[in-house]
Motif scaffolding. Structure first.
Motif, PDB file in Angstrom:
ATOM      1  N   THR A   1      15.550 -70.125  57.308  1.00 16.55           N
ATOM      2  CA  THR A   1      14.117 -69.876  57.075  1.00 16.55           C
ATOM      3  C   THR A   1      13.377 -69.737  58.396  1.00 16.55           C
ATOM      4  O   THR A   1      12.547 -68.845  58.570  1.00 16.55           O
ATOM      5  CB  THR A   1      13.506 -71.014  56.235  1.00 16.55           C
ATOM      6  OG1 THR A   1      14.186 -71.076  54.978  1.00 16.55           O
ATOM      7  CG2 THR A   1      12.024 -70.801  56.002  1.00 16.55           C
ATOM      8  N   SER A   2      13.693 -70.604  59.346  1.00 21.26           N
ATOM      9  CA  SER A   2      13.074 -70.538  60.668  1.00 21.26           C
ATOM     10  C   SER A   2      13.376 -69.203  61.343  1.00 21.26           C
ATOM     11  O   SER A   2      12.489 -68.573  61.938  1.00 21.26           O
ATOM     12  CB  SER A   2      13.573 -71.693  61.534  1.00 21.26           C
ATOM     13  OG  SER A   2      13.102 -71.577  62.853  1.00 21.26           O
TER      14      SER A   2
ATOM     15  N   GLN B   1      11.411 -66.384  59.688  1.00 23.42           N
ATOM     16  CA  GLN B   1      10.014 -66.436  60.135  1.00 23.42           C
ATOM     17  C   GLN B   1       9.883 -65.887  61.554  1.00 23.42           C
ATOM     18  O   GLN B   1       8.926 -65.188  61.873  1.00 23.42           O
ATOM     19  CB  GLN B   1       9.478 -67.856  60.063  1.00 23.42           C
ATOM     20  CG  GLN B   1       9.254 -68.348  58.650  1.00 23.42           C
ATOM     21  CD  GLN B   1       8.912 -69.828  58.586  1.00 23.42           C
ATOM     22  OE1 GLN B   1       9.202 -70.595  59.506  1.00 23.42           O
ATOM     23  NE2 GLN B   1       8.308 -70.235  57.484  1.00 23.42           N
TER      24      GLN B   1
ATOM     25  N   THR C   1      10.102 -62.025  61.564  1.00 24.09           N
ATOM     26  CA  THR C   1       9.070 -61.322  60.792  1.00 24.09           C
ATOM     27  C   THR C   1       7.650 -61.626  61.253  1.00 24.09           C
ATOM     28  O   THR C   1       6.714 -60.951  60.829  1.00 24.09           O
ATOM     29  CB  THR C   1       9.182 -61.659  59.284  1.00 24.09           C
ATOM     30  OG1 THR C   1       9.062 -63.066  59.106  1.00 24.09           O
ATOM     31  CG2 THR C   1      10.494 -61.163  58.715  1.00 24.09           C
ATOM     32  N   SER C   2       7.462 -62.618  62.106  1.00 17.76           N
ATOM     33  CA  SER C   2       6.115 -62.971  62.572  1.00 17.76           C
ATOM     34  C   SER C   2       5.704 -62.074  63.727  1.00 17.76           C
ATOM     35  O   SER C   2       6.488 -61.807  64.639  1.00 17.76           O
ATOM     36  CB  SER C   2       6.069 -64.431  63.035  1.00 17.76           C
ATOM     37  OG  SER C   2       6.326 -65.288  61.960  1.00 17.76           O
TER      38      SER C   2
END
Length: 193
Positions: free
Chosen positions: A72-73, A76, A79-80
């Motif tokens: 998940t990290s 993120q 995609t951030s």
């Protein structure tokens, strides 16, 4: 439908990772890639294991796994658009931040930069969080004003104190700006259970 999985054997494809990351890759590890932006993050297999030191044998024991958290990290991260930066203040005998803290902050995709407020003219524009960890010497009037200006403009800060250090008038005034008052004494748990 937005995520796909592809297996690559590093023995058969020894250089495939070089187009994404500079890390030396190992088996059973992951590379998360955003094909639209080209951003990538490597997750080593060992980073997905939760390990604790066994002080009887002086070896690490695996106590769990954290595949979901690491994955998940990484998603993120790729995609951030805007990744936060935490500036850790140096130059006042601050306590060095620990490995566990740095790993937790890193997992949140926050990069840590050092900031010597003694020589800075302002808090950097990209500062998402200012971290002051238990200084042992006081801040100057200029540093204090600079930090208060940062806070007044909506800046965020984590500040800790060293219970053995007293008389930091300027640092205490920064905390009071936040509505925090330092009092003599400590709180501790006397029951080991």
């Amino acid at each position: 439908d937005k995520i796909s999985l592809e297996y690559k054997d590093p023995v058969l494809y020894p250089t495939f990772a070089k187009e994404y990351v500079e890390d030396e890759i190992s088996e059973n590890s992951l590379i998360v890639v955003n094909n639209a932006t080209g951003r990538a993050k490597y997750i080593d297999y060992s980073d997905m294991l939760v390990q604790e030191m066994d002080y009887n044998t002086y070896s690490y024991n695996t106590t769990g796994i954290d595949v979901e958290g690491e994955l998940t990290s990484a998603i993120q991260f790729v995609t951030s658009d805007d990744l936060p930066v935490m500036y850790e203040v140096e130059g006042h005998g601050e306590t060095e931040s620990g490995t566990v803290f740095r790993e937790a902050v890193g997992k949140m995709n926050v990069s840590i930069e050092a900031l010597k407020t003694l020589s800075a003219t302002s808090i950097p524009e990209d500062c998402g969080l200012l971290y002051i960890n238990a200084p042992t010497t006081d801040f100057t009037e200029e540093e204090t004003a600079m930090i208060k200006d940062y806070l007044a403009a909506g800046g965020d800060m984590i500040a800790t104190v060293n219970y053995k250090t007293a008389g930091l008038k300027n640092y205490t005034s920064i905390l009071e700006y936040y509505g925090v008052q330092v009092v003599n004494g400590i709180v501790f748990e006397a029951d080991l259970n």
